[in-house]
Design a protein around this motif. Structure first.
Motif, PDB file in Angstrom:
ATOM      1  N   CYS A  66      44.796   1.763  43.329  1.00 31.32           N
ATOM      2  CA  CYS A  66      44.587   2.537  42.103  1.00 31.32           C
ATOM      3  C   CYS A  66      45.663   3.599  41.901  1.00 31.32           C
ATOM      4  O   CYS A  66      45.930   4.409  42.790  1.00 31.32           O
ATOM      5  CB  CYS A  66      43.210   3.193  42.163  1.00 31.32           C
ATOM      6  SG  CYS A  66      42.832   4.289  40.770  1.00 31.32           S
ATOM      7  N   CYS A  89      44.420  -1.337  38.984  1.00 26.91           N
ATOM      8  CA  CYS A  89      43.028  -1.749  39.177  1.00 26.91           C
ATOM      9  C   CYS A  89      42.711  -3.009  38.379  1.00 26.91           C
ATOM     10  O   CYS A  89      42.012  -3.907  38.860  1.00 26.91           O
ATOM     11  CB  CYS A  89      42.081  -0.626  38.770  1.00 26.91           C
ATOM     12  SG  CYS A  89      41.931   0.717  39.971  1.00 26.91           S
ATOM     13  N   HIS A 127      34.815   5.421  43.309  1.00 30.10           N
ATOM     14  CA  HIS A 127      34.159   4.269  42.693  1.00 30.10           C
ATOM     15  C   HIS A 127      34.435   3.015  43.528  1.00 30.10           C
ATOM     16  O   HIS A 127      35.588   2.630  43.699  1.00 30.10           O
ATOM     17  CB  HIS A 127      34.651   4.068  41.260  1.00 30.10           C
ATOM     18  CG  HIS A 127      34.298   5.184  40.335  1.00 30.10           C
ATOM     19  ND1 HIS A 127      35.116   6.269  40.140  1.00 30.10           N
ATOM     20  CD2 HIS A 127      33.200   5.389  39.560  1.00 30.10           C
ATOM     21  CE1 HIS A 127      34.542   7.107  39.271  1.00 30.10           C
ATOM     22  NE2 HIS A 127      33.379   6.595  38.914  1.00 30.10           N
ATOM     23  N   ASP A 131      41.716   7.020  42.985  1.00 26.97           N
ATOM     24  CA  ASP A 131      40.257   7.135  42.956  1.00 26.97           C
ATOM     25  C   ASP A 131      39.631   6.404  44.138  1.00 26.97           C
ATOM     26  O   ASP A 131      39.710   5.174  44.229  1.00 26.97           O
ATOM     27  CB  ASP A 131      39.736   6.549  41.638  1.00 26.97           C
ATOM     28  CG  ASP A 131      38.251   6.789  41.436  1.00 26.97           C
ATOM     29  OD1 ASP A 131      37.524   6.968  42.420  1.00 26.97           O
ATOM     30  OD2 ASP A 131      37.803   6.779  40.272  1.00 26.97           O
ATOM     31  N   CYS A 182      39.682   3.419  40.023  1.00 27.37           N
ATOM     32  CA  CYS A 182      39.127   3.867  38.747  1.00 27.37           C
ATOM     33  C   CYS A 182      38.619   2.706  37.914  1.00 27.37           C
ATOM     34  O   CYS A 182      37.714   2.847  37.089  1.00 27.37           O
ATOM     35  CB  CYS A 182      40.181   4.658  37.972  1.00 27.37           C
ATOM     36  SG  CYS A 182      41.600   3.644  37.413  1.00 27.37           S
TER      37      CYS A 182
END
Length: 235
Positions: free
Chosen positions: A200, A221, A207, A204, A215
């Motif tokens: 990412c 991603c 998540h 992030d 993300c």
């Protein structure tokens, strides 16, 4: 088949592609070392993933662990001082006037291979392995096969060495990259890549998706997720 007479230095960022290349190198070469680069990246998540992934390889894949030598970290922070990009600064991810995404860091892979080539020369290593790909990628000119062929020739001439550059992912897509991980190390390697690598752009790690952390909306991603979905659809 192990090429007993060859050793490899894997440019290992902590992301999915370079992690898969590391597994591929461990299945091919008798001695493998890794090198990472601190270039002032916007997020240090990948650098943390590097350490965990290498430790897990040693622990969960003993045969590979026996061939896995030292990990090296080199300072490439000069790249950040040359100008802003979405990979080094809080800059929006968009297409620039040059037609390239703002995540492009000019000269990054060229510098990485130059530094890796010098390290390989000192370490007596034959092959430099990188996760560059021109199938599923963002158009970076330093990821293209022609660029890396020229870089290989430059290193051979400049070092007076037969060093090679290998890019196992150059002509495959992200679905095939997931399939390669499964072929090399089974579900155990797929699980490790999913859990302990990071792609990412926004760094992030809050998540968690079926395909790993991120993300879910940045270009990196989206590529990783679409590759996972295509691979699962045909697995």
């Amino acid at each position: 088949m192990i090429e007993n007479h060859l050793s490899a230095l894997v440019l290992f960022s902590g992301g999915q592609d370079s992690a898969t290349c590391l597994a591929d190198a461990l299945s091919r070469y008798s001695r493998v070392e890794t090198v990472g680069f601190d270039y002032g990246q916007r997020h240090s998540v990948e650098l943390a993933c590097r350490t965990r992934f290498v430790a897990a390889i040693r622990d969960r894949f003993p045969a590979w662990g026996e061939r896995l030598g030292p990990d090296h970290m080199l300072d490439a922070s000069v790249l950040k001082s040359l100008g802003h990009s979405a990979m080094t600064d809080d800059v929006a991810i968009k297409t620039t006037k040059a037609g390239l995404p703002s995540t492009f860091v000019p000269g990054r892979n060229l510098l990485f291979f130059t530094l890796a080539g010098a390290l390989a020369y000192r370490r007596g290593i034959d092959v430099l392995v990188g996760g560059m790909c021109e199938t599923d990628y963002s158009g970076y000119p330093d990821c293209r096969a022609a660029t890396l062929a020229a870089q290989e020739q430059t290193l051979q001439l400049g070092l007076d060495s037969a060093v090679r550059i290998a890019t196992p992912l150059m002509y495959i897509d992200k679905a095939e990259t997931w399939a390669m991980a499964e072929r090399l190390g089974g579900q155990a390697l797929v699980d490790l890549v999913t859990e302990e690598t990071h792609t990412c752009y926004l760094g992030d790690r809050t998540h968690r998706h079926d395909w790993g952390y991120g993300c879910g909306t940045c270009p990196a991603c989206e590529l990783r997720e679409s590759g996972w979905q295509r691979w699962r659809a045909t697995a």
